[in-house]
Design an enzyme around this catalytic site. Structure first.
Site, PDB file in Angstrom:
ATOM      1  N   TYR A  60      -1.360   4.000   5.603  1.00  0.00           N
ATOM      2  CA  TYR A  60      -0.289   3.760   4.628  1.00  0.00           C
ATOM      3  C   TYR A  60       0.964   2.869   5.367  1.00  0.00           C
ATOM      4  O   TYR A  60       1.652   3.698   6.220  1.00  0.00           O
ATOM      5  CB  TYR A  60       0.445   4.989   4.078  1.00  0.00           C
ATOM      6  N   GLY A 213       1.459   4.751 -12.735  1.00  0.00           N
ATOM      7  CA  GLY A 213       2.647   4.281 -13.540  1.00  0.00           C
ATOM      8  C   GLY A 213       2.171   4.049 -15.110  1.00  0.00           C
ATOM      9  O   GLY A 213       3.099   3.751 -15.755  1.00  0.00           O
TER      10      GLY A 213
END
Length: 335
Positions: A60, A213
């Site tokens: 990440y 989302g």
């Protein structure tokens, strides 16, 4: 925020974790730009609410995420936090992905760098990000078991593997949990993977509970995605697919309004209702988003209410795959 989260054991052999965990991926650019100070404040808000599970990956932000977590934990007790780390994904300097490597020598190398970046001498749950098609799962888990024996790793986890791989892995060493996408609109694990995990006593850490989302109020009025936002290249967020999926979200929003909660809270509450062995990992990037997630833990849904939610968002009705075709091919859980 006062401590409110209860705890559950992660599978039969895993650690005791908070009812929801914090996913840190979005703090390192996967959904567009992010702010380190706000991210650190979010980590602190999560810990202060009683969360102890923080999920990251060494790839990440090419190590940025682990370094960020180290900074966030500088003034916190190491034993108060469970660090879940994914390894094995290969990155290029142009941020491209180059497959996965879970050879034993590579695992030891990845671990050494993660320990340094995180500023710790052990990792609570260590897991390959994906199944390496070139390395038998028994070899990968065997190498991880040696790291458990040496004290560098406390528990072994897996990510996005299918039922057969889960069985083969568990035959080598106890597996604490399987990290896999699971939400109202991504319910593929229910057929075979979830029953197998339950049979083997393996917990589920569910990511994508808000479907990046989609299952929230954030996209209902339309939003353009930055080029470095994962969703700009995700099939579910493209053209007619997004239009169709937002119709599902609108149906869910009507139910959420009746309960005076947000769409995201309803989606998290649904995931929590699936069983105490399922621990949602919520990718909040701001303290207020984490507070919203914590609020979902207290929502109780009746059988009738759950049926209404599932009727509004029927299983299998989502338009578009979870990832683009190249990444879908890397998912053992989808084969």
């Amino acid at each position: 925020m006062t401590k409110t989260l209860t705890q559950v054991q992660l599978g039969k052999t895993g650690p005791v974790v908070s009812r929801i965990g914090l996913g840190a991926m979005g703090m390192s650019g996967m959904y567009g730009s992010s702010d380190d100070a706000t991210s650190i404040a979010t980590v602190h808000a999560a810990i202060d609410s009683g969360a102890n599970l923080i999920d990251t990956g060494d790839f990440y932000g090419m190590g940025h995420n682990e370094s960020l977590i180290r900074t966030a934990l500088t003034d916190r007790k190491r034993e108060d936090v469970l660090l879940s780390v994914k390894f094995g994904a290969l990155r290029g300097p142009d941020h491209s992905f180059g497959g996965v490597d879970t050879r034993p020598a590579a695992i030891r190398n990845f671990l050494a760098y993660s320990l340094q970046r995180l500023g710790t001498d052990y990792i609570d749950i260590y897991r390959p990000a994906r199944l390496d098609p070139a390395v038998p799962i028994e070899e990968t888990v065997g190498a991880l078991a040696e790291l458990v024996q040496a004290g560098y790793v406390r528990h072994i986890g897996l990510s996005e593997v299918g039922a057969e791989t889960l069985r083969r892995a568990a035959a080598v060493h106890p597996i604490a949990d399987l990290q896999i996408e699971y939400s109202l609109i991504s319910r593929g694990i229910e057929d075979e993977i979830l029953p197998t995990a339950r049979e083997l006593g393996i917990g589920i850490t569910a990511y994508g509970v808000l479907s990046r989302g989609l299952l929230s109020d954030s996209l209902r009025n339309g939003q353009a995605f930055a080029a470095n936002d994962f969703r700009a290249h995700s099939p579910r967020f493209q053209g007619e697919n997004l239009t169709a999926n937002l119709r599902l979200v609108e149906a869910l929003a009507r139910i959420a309004a009746e309960h005076e909660v947000s769409v995201a809270q309803l989606a998290i509450a649904w995931a929590l209702s699936r069983g105490a062995d399922i621990v949602p990992v919520i990718g909040a990037r701001r303290p207020e988003r984490w507070a919203e997630a914590v609020g979902a833990v207290d929502i109780r849904l009746s059988e009738g209410e759950l049926a209404a939610i599932e009727a509004a968002v029927p299983a299998g009705q989502v338009a578009g795959s979870r990832y683009a075709a190249e990444q879908m091919a890397m998912l053992d859980s989808e084969h």
